[in-house]
Design a protein around this motif. Structure first.
Motif, PDB file in Angstrom:
ATOM      1  N   GLY A  68       0.805  -1.224   0.000  1.00 43.07           N
ATOM      2  CA  GLY A  68       0.000   0.000   0.000  1.00 43.07           C
ATOM      3  C   GLY A  68       0.833   1.266   0.000  1.00 43.07           C
ATOM      4  O   GLY A  68       0.383   2.317  -0.484  1.00 43.07           O
ATOM      5  N   GLU A  69       2.062   1.171   0.516  1.00 38.85           N
ATOM      6  CA  GLU A  69       2.918   2.343   0.601  1.00 38.85           C
ATOM      7  C   GLU A  69       3.529   2.736  -0.740  1.00 38.85           C
ATOM      8  O   GLU A  69       4.174   3.780  -0.844  1.00 38.85           O
ATOM      9  N   LEU A  70       3.304   1.931  -1.779  1.00 40.08           N
ATOM     10  CA  LEU A  70       3.714   2.347  -3.121  1.00 40.08           C
ATOM     11  C   LEU A  70       2.987   3.627  -3.530  1.00 40.08           C
ATOM     12  O   LEU A  70       3.463   4.371  -4.379  1.00 40.08           O
ATOM     13  N   ASN A  71       1.850   3.880  -2.906  1.00 38.35           N
ATOM     14  CA  ASN A  71       1.097   5.107  -3.191  1.00 38.35           C
ATOM     15  C   ASN A  71       1.774   6.351  -2.627  1.00 38.35           C
ATOM     16  O   ASN A  71       1.351   7.477  -2.916  1.00 38.35           O
ATOM     17  N   ASN A  72       2.831   6.166  -1.836  1.00 39.18           N
ATOM     18  CA  ASN A  72       3.593   7.317  -1.332  1.00 39.18           C
ATOM     19  C   ASN A  72       4.185   8.155  -2.458  1.00 39.18           C
ATOM     20  O   ASN A  72       4.546   9.313  -2.240  1.00 39.18           O
ATOM     21  N   MET A  73       4.302   7.571  -3.646  1.00 38.20           N
ATOM     22  CA  MET A  73       4.952   8.268  -4.755  1.00 38.20           C
ATOM     23  C   MET A  73       4.382   9.673  -4.961  1.00 38.20           C
ATOM     24  O   MET A  73       5.114  10.610  -5.300  1.00 38.20           O
ATOM     25  N   THR A  74       3.092   9.828  -4.735  1.00 39.77           N
ATOM     26  CA  THR A  74       2.450  11.133  -4.908  1.00 39.77           C
ATOM     27  C   THR A  74       3.134  12.204  -4.071  1.00 39.77           C
ATOM     28  O   THR A  74       3.391  13.320  -4.540  1.00 39.77           O
ATOM     29  N   TYR A  75       3.464  11.882  -2.814  1.00 33.69           N
ATOM     30  CA  TYR A  75       4.095  12.857  -1.924  1.00 33.69           C
ATOM     31  C   TYR A  75       5.488  13.230  -2.424  1.00 33.69           C
ATOM     32  O   TYR A  75       5.924  14.379  -2.310  1.00 33.69           O
ATOM     33  N   GLY A  76       6.190  12.244  -2.982  1.00 33.20           N
ATOM     34  CA  GLY A  76       7.510  12.518  -3.522  1.00 33.20           C
ATOM     35  C   GLY A  76       7.460  13.428  -4.735  1.00 33.20           C
ATOM     36  O   GLY A  76       8.283  14.349  -4.869  1.00 33.20           O
ATOM     37  N   VAL A  77       6.499  13.180  -5.604  1.00 35.03           N
ATOM     38  CA  VAL A  77       6.351  14.006  -6.803  1.00 35.03           C
ATOM     39  C   VAL A  77       6.010  15.444  -6.421  1.00 35.03           C
ATOM     40  O   VAL A  77       6.554  16.402  -6.990  1.00 35.03           O
ATOM     41  N   ILE A  78       5.133  15.614  -5.445  1.00 34.20           N
ATOM     42  CA  ILE A  78       4.761  16.962  -4.989  1.00 34.20           C
ATOM     43  C   ILE A  78       5.987  17.694  -4.435  1.00 34.20           C
ATOM     44  O   ILE A  78       6.221  18.869  -4.743  1.00 34.20           O
ATOM     45  N   THR A  79       6.789  16.991  -3.615  1.00 34.78           N
ATOM     46  CA  THR A  79       7.997  17.598  -3.048  1.00 34.78           C
ATOM     47  C   THR A  79       8.979  17.967  -4.148  1.00 34.78           C
ATOM     48  O   THR A  79       9.588  19.041  -4.127  1.00 34.78           O
ATOM     49  N   ALA A  80       9.138  17.080  -5.132  1.00 34.83           N
ATOM     50  CA  ALA A  80      10.049  17.350  -6.248  1.00 34.83           C
ATOM     51  C   ALA A  80       9.606  18.583  -7.021  1.00 34.83           C
ATOM     52  O   ALA A  80      10.434  19.421  -7.416  1.00 34.83           O
ATOM     53  N   ARG A  81       8.330  18.720  -7.242  1.00 38.80           N
ATOM     54  CA  ARG A  81       7.814  19.888  -7.969  1.00 38.80           C
ATOM     55  C   ARG A  81       8.024  21.163  -7.173  1.00 38.80           C
ATOM     56  O   ARG A  81       8.323  22.222  -7.746  1.00 38.80           O
ATOM     57  N   ARG A  82       7.897  21.069  -5.858  1.00 40.34           N
ATOM     58  CA  ARG A  82       8.179  22.244  -5.015  1.00 40.34           C
ATOM     59  C   ARG A  82       9.635  22.655  -5.141  1.00 40.34           C
ATOM     60  O   ARG A  82       9.973  23.834  -4.969  1.00 40.34           O
ATOM     61  N   GLY A  83      10.510  21.684  -5.433  1.00 39.62           N
ATOM     62  CA  GLY A  83      11.928  21.965  -5.615  1.00 39.62           C
ATOM     63  C   GLY A  83      12.296  22.269  -7.054  1.00 39.62           C
ATOM     64  O   GLY A  83      13.470  22.240  -7.412  1.00 39.62           O
ATOM     65  N   TRP A  84      11.301  22.517  -7.898  1.00 39.32           N
ATOM     66  CA  TRP A  84      11.492  22.908  -9.291  1.00 39.32           C
ATOM     67  C   TRP A  84      12.040  21.775 -10.170  1.00 39.32           C
ATOM     68  O   TRP A  84      12.549  22.019 -11.257  1.00 39.32           O
ATOM     69  N   LEU A  85      11.930  20.540  -9.711  1.00 40.41           N
ATOM     70  CA  LEU A  85      12.425  19.443 -10.535  1.00 40.41           C
ATOM     71  C   LEU A  85      11.490  19.177 -11.704  1.00 40.41           C
ATOM     72  O   LEU A  85      10.268  19.286 -11.586  1.00 40.41           O
ATOM     73  N   GLU A  86      12.096  18.818 -12.824  1.00 44.66           N
ATOM     74  CA  GLU A  86      11.355  18.409 -14.012  1.00 44.66           C
ATOM     75  C   GLU A  86      11.695  16.959 -14.322  1.00 44.66           C
ATOM     76  O   GLU A  86      12.569  16.361 -13.688  1.00 44.66           O
ATOM     77  N   LYS A  87      11.012  16.391 -15.302  1.00 45.03           N
ATOM     78  CA  LYS A  87      11.228  14.992 -15.661  1.00 45.03           C
ATOM     79  C   LYS A  87      12.697  14.699 -15.919  1.00 45.03           C
ATOM     80  O   LYS A  87      13.231  13.673 -15.475  1.00 45.03           O
ATOM     81  N   LYS A  88      13.386  15.605 -16.576  1.00 46.99           N
ATOM     82  CA  LYS A  88      14.801  15.394 -16.931  1.00 46.99           C
ATOM     83  C   LYS A  88      15.724  15.369 -15.711  1.00 46.99           C
ATOM     84  O   LYS A  88      16.873  14.929 -15.806  1.00 46.99           O
ATOM     85  N   ASP A  89      15.222  15.835 -14.565  1.00 45.46           N
ATOM     86  CA  ASP A  89      16.024  15.889 -13.348  1.00 45.46           C
ATOM     87  C   ASP A  89      15.863  14.653 -12.471  1.00 45.46           C
ATOM     88  O   ASP A  89      16.529  14.539 -11.435  1.00 45.46           O
TER      89      ASP A  89
END
Length: 212
Positions: A174-195
């Motif tokens: 069930g914790e595979l759904n944590n990915m959403t939180y990681g993506v949100i944090t990455a976007r807050r850090g200005w990360l893009e797909k290439k990063d």
């Protein structure tokens, strides 16, 4: 994981020193590698990586010998003990592990547990710079208890051209759904797909790991 549209997954048990978290001794890890090889021989359009989250010991060495590490597809090095080291010593400890050329990803880089444990003292700018020099990615643990690399340091990694790997840190399906939180944090850090390391296609990700 295939239903989520993933093309690969890494199974990263803890290493032998971390017995409290079920760390695998050498013989157990080698059995796991063989088991994953058999699974991959039967899979189509999906790949399971043999990997391990290996403890970075207080002297900067890794928790398995080089012979064992070389059998893994990739290695995540993480700090799980000795959190009270001085800032300079902790920084040297981590950079020594990075320079050892057996580590592909530096895991949950500040060691914090939100609401439970503060980050250890470390010069993160120097660690990220070393990661860039030695072709090591920085993990962003998507666990809501970690969210580490932080958004601020995701931006530092981007500026230093260091790839970030967004991992779920899942200890149950069930914790595979944590990915959403990681993506949100990455976007807050200005990360893009290439990063992001694990936005790479499988063949390109394999090339990244083999360059080590």
């Amino acid at each position: 994981t295939k239903k989520k549209g993933y093309k690969y997954i890494g199974i990263t048990d803890h290493s032998q020193s971390l017995k409290v978290a079920g760390g695998l001794i050498k013989a157990e890890l080698l059995k796991k590698i063989k088991k994953i090889e058999k699974i991959n021989s039967k899979l189509h359009n999906f790949f399971v990586f043999s990997c391990s989250e290996v403890d970075i010991k207080s002297d900067g060495s890794l928790d398995y010998d080089d012979e064992v590490l070389s059998k893994l597809d990739f290695v995540i090095g993480s700090i799980h003990t000795g959190f009270n080291m001085k800032k300079e010593d902790m920084t040297k400890r981590i950079i020594k592990a990075i320079k050892g050329k057996k580590m592909h990803i530096f895991g949950h880089p500040s060691g914090r547990l939100i609401g439970e444990r503060d980050a250890y003292e470390v010069d993160m700018q120097e660690v990220i710079k070393a990661a860039g020099d030695y072709n090591v990615a920085m993990e962003l643990s998507a666990s809501p208890f970690r969210l580490d690399l932080t958004d601020v340091n995701c931006r530092v990694a981007k500026d230093e051209k260091v790839l970030v790997c967004i991992n779920t840190d899942a200890h149950a399906i069930g914790e595979l759904n944590n990915m959403t939180y990681g993506v949100i944090t990455a976007r807050r850090g200005w990360l893009e797909k290439k990063d992001v390391l694990n936005c790479l296609k499988l063949e390109n990700l394999m090339k990244f790991f083999k360059r080590k």
